[in-house]
Scaffold this motif. Structure first.
Motif, mmCIF file in Angstrom:
data_model
loop_
_atom_site.group_PDB
_atom_site.id
_atom_site.type_symbol
_atom_site.label_atom_id
_atom_site.label_comp_id
_atom_site.label_asym_id
_atom_site.label_seq_id
_atom_site.Cartn_x
_atom_site.Cartn_y
_atom_site.Cartn_z
ATOM 1 N N GLU A 119 11.692 12.635 1.933
ATOM 2 C CA GLU A 119 10.370 12.533 2.567
ATOM 3 C C GLU A 119 10.489 12.663 4.080
ATOM 4 N N ALA A 120 11.492 12.002 4.670
ATOM 5 C CA ALA A 120 11.678 12.083 6.122
ATOM 6 C C ALA A 120 11.935 13.523 6.555
ATOM 7 N N GLY A 121 12.738 14.249 5.767
ATOM 8 C CA GLY A 121 13.016 15.640 6.094
ATOM 9 C C GLY A 121 11.776 16.501 6.022
ATOM 10 N N ILE A 122 10.979 16.322 4.970
ATOM 11 C CA ILE A 122 9.762 17.114 4.798
ATOM 12 C C ILE A 122 8.761 16.838 5.916
ATOM 13 N N LEU A 123 8.654 15.570 6.331
ATOM 14 C CA LEU A 123 7.655 15.172 7.321
ATOM 15 C C LEU A 123 8.171 15.258 8.758
ATOM 16 N N SER A 124 9.389 15.762 8.929
ATOM 17 C CA SER A 124 9.991 15.861 10.271
ATOM 18 C C SER A 124 10.021 14.508 10.965
ATOM 19 N N ALA A 125 10.319 13.470 10.183
ATOM 20 C CA ALA A 125 10.389 12.107 10.702
ATOM 21 C C ALA A 125 11.847 11.645 10.713
ATOM 22 N N ARG A 126 12.116 10.580 11.452
ATOM 23 C CA ARG A 126 13.470 10.058 11.504
ATOM 24 C C ARG A 126 13.828 9.376 10.185
ATOM 25 N N ALA A 127 15.118 9.182 9.943
ATOM 26 C CA ALA A 127 15.567 8.512 8.726
ATOM 27 C C ALA A 127 15.003 7.096 8.668
ATOM 28 N N ASN A 128 14.575 6.684 7.475
ATOM 29 C CA ASN A 128 14.003 5.355 7.256
ATOM 30 C C ASN A 128 12.747 5.099 8.094
ATOM 31 N N ALA A 129 12.023 6.161 8.430
ATOM 32 C CA ALA A 129 10.772 5.991 9.178
ATOM 33 C C ALA A 129 9.750 5.246 8.330
ATOM 34 N N ALA A 130 8.856 4.529 9.004
ATOM 35 C CA ALA A 130 7.785 3.821 8.291
ATOM 36 C C ALA A 130 6.767 4.828 7.772
ATOM 37 N N VAL A 131 6.375 4.663 6.525
ATOM 38 C CA VAL A 131 5.345 5.512 5.927
ATOM 39 C C VAL A 131 4.337 4.635 5.200
ATOM 40 N N LEU A 132 3.192 5.205 4.923
ATOM 41 C CA LEU A 132 2.163 4.546 4.126
ATOM 42 C C LEU A 132 2.085 5.246 2.779
ATOM 43 N N ARG A 133 2.316 4.503 1.714
ATOM 44 C CA ARG A 133 2.178 5.053 0.360
ATOM 45 C C ARG A 133 0.782 4.695 -0.140
ATOM 46 N N ILE A 134 0.090 5.722 -0.599
ATOM 47 C CA ILE A 134 -1.306 5.544 -1.003
ATOM 48 C C ILE A 134 -1.496 6.046 -2.418
ATOM 49 N N GLU A 135 -2.125 5.231 -3.235
ATOM 50 C CA GLU A 135 -2.541 5.649 -4.578
ATOM 51 C C GLU A 135 -4.056 5.667 -4.611
ATOM 52 N N ARG A 136 -4.613 6.779 -5.054
ATOM 53 C CA ARG A 136 -6.074 6.912 -5.083
ATOM 54 C C ARG A 136 -6.522 7.438 -6.431
ATOM 55 N N VAL A 137 -7.544 6.809 -6.976
ATOM 56 C CA VAL A 137 -8.230 7.301 -8.169
ATOM 57 C C VAL A 137 -9.687 7.499 -7.779
ATOM 58 N N THR A 138 -10.203 8.713 -7.963
ATOM 59 C CA THR A 138 -11.616 8.966 -7.678
ATOM 60 C C THR A 138 -12.365 9.271 -8.966
ATOM 61 N N ARG A 139 -13.672 9.036 -8.930
ATOM 62 C CA ARG A 139 -14.513 9.202 -10.115
ATOM 63 C C ARG A 139 -15.824 9.879 -9.740
ATOM 64 N N THR A 140 -16.427 10.502 -10.719
ATOM 65 C CA THR A 140 -17.756 11.087 -10.522
ATOM 66 C C THR A 140 -18.784 9.961 -10.508
ATOM 67 N N ALA A 141 -20.028 10.318 -10.191
ATOM 68 C CA ALA A 141 -21.097 9.320 -10.197
ATOM 69 C C ALA A 141 -21.288 8.719 -11.586
ATOM 70 N N ALA A 142 -20.906 9.470 -12.611
ATOM 71 C CA ALA A 142 -21.030 8.971 -13.985
ATOM 72 C C ALA A 142 -19.841 8.113 -14.405
ATOM 73 N N GLY A 143 -18.840 8.005 -13.520
ATOM 74 C CA GLY A 143 -17.698 7.145 -13.821
ATOM 75 C C GLY A 143 -16.502 7.845 -14.424
ATOM 76 N N GLU A 144 -16.543 9.184 -14.556
ATOM 77 C CA GLU A 144 -15.415 9.907 -15.122
ATOM 78 C C GLU A 144 -14.350 10.127 -14.053
ATOM 79 N N ALA A 145 -13.080 9.856 -14.393
ATOM 80 C CA ALA A 145 -11.991 10.025 -13.430
ATOM 81 C C ALA A 145 -11.823 11.486 -13.051
ATOM 82 N N VAL A 146 -11.635 11.747 -11.772
ATOM 83 C CA VAL A 146 -11.464 13.105 -11.256
ATOM 84 C C VAL A 146 -10.011 13.379 -10.894
ATOM 85 N N GLU A 147 -9.380 12.433 -10.214
ATOM 86 C CA GLU A 147 -8.006 12.652 -9.754
ATOM 87 C C GLU A 147 -7.247 11.333 -9.693
ATOM 88 N N PHE A 148 -5.945 11.434 -9.866
ATOM 89 C CA PHE A 148 -5.020 10.340 -9.585
ATOM 90 C C PHE A 148 -4.010 10.926 -8.619
#
Length: 250
Positions: free
Chosen positions: A194-223
């Motif tokens: 990840e550090a190599g891909i993001l051009s960041a230093r080794a052991n750099a701080a990152v934010l890991r995010i998990e997102r689930v979105t849904r339509t107005a009817a409540g159907e899941a769109v993405e994870f």
């Protein structure tokens, strides 16, 4: 500026680290606006009396820390901190354009497959359901800022080639619009990859995010699982008081 960047007598710290420290403090004082160009190595060498090799090593140190960013063919700039709204459902591309920057994508993977048990549970679909897998590096102004891996039920994306820079734009073209979502953020250290891909230093701080979105009817769109550079992002949320004007102070 010469006084601010001068080395301290008797300080055993390597000169380039002294210069990096003094530059860091100089920038933190607001002496150079975020997004502005740093003086050239030649100018900094003349101001500080240090060799260009020392100046270059100090600059490389601050680039590794995320204090400075280097843009190919343009120079070195003071990094901007990005305030991302933590309570608003928006796309990376729209956020970049709102800052006046061009969004970009480097694709890692784009294929159909089956969800893992965890992905199926997050999306509320049966095991064996066909899903689209989208892995990509997200860029803003040519700078890599995030790595995203999205899983979307295939019936929302019947044509993978329709997904270019923005997943949400492709979903909207297919008549699917995320209306609500749940997002979880964790502070972690980047893996070497990840550090190599993001051009960041080794052991750099990152934010890991998990997102689930849904339509107005409540159907899941993405994870979606994402890794954002912690040295570049602040996620900001609006807060409101408790009903009746109370607080949690007690």
């Amino acid at each position: 500026m010469r006084e601010l960047l001068a080395a301290r007598e008797g300080d055993a710290t390597p000169l380039y680290l002294q210069l990096a420290r003094n530059l860091r403090q100089h920038l933190a004082s607001g002496a150079i606006d975020a997004g502005s160009a740093l003086p050239s190595e030649r100018d900094l060498s003349a101001v500080t009396g240090m060799s260009r090799v020392t100046v270059r090593k100090a600059i490389e140190q601050l680039i590794a820390e995320g204090v400075l960013v280097r843009k190919q063919g343009s120079g070195t700039f003071v990094a901007r901190r990005i305030d991302a709204a933590g309570s608003v459902l928006s796309s990376f591309s729209d956020d970049a354009r709102a800052r006046g920057e061009d969004p970009g994508t480097v694709w890692i993977s784009k294929a159909y497959g089956e969800p893992t048990e965890e992905e199926a549970a997050a999306l509320g679909v049966a095991a064996g359901t066909r899903v689209a897998r989208l892995g990509r590096v997200r860029l803003s102004g040519g700078e890599p800022l995030a790595i995203e891996h999205a899983v979307v039920p295939a019936h929302h994306l019947p044509r993978l080639e329709a997904v270019d820079t923005s997943l949400y734009a492709a979903l909207a073209a297919a008549g699917v619009r995320p209306a609500t979502g749940t997002q979880r953020l964790r502070a972690c250290l980047a893996t070497p990859t990840e550090a190599g891909i993001l051009s960041a230093r080794a052991n750099a701080a990152v934010l890991r995010i998990e997102r689930v979105t849904r339509t107005a009817a409540g159907e899941a769109v993405e994870f979606t699982r994402s890794v954002y550079r912690g040295d570049r992002y602040d996620f900001v949320s609006e807060l409101s008081g408790l009903p009746g004007g109370g607080t949690t102070a007690d």
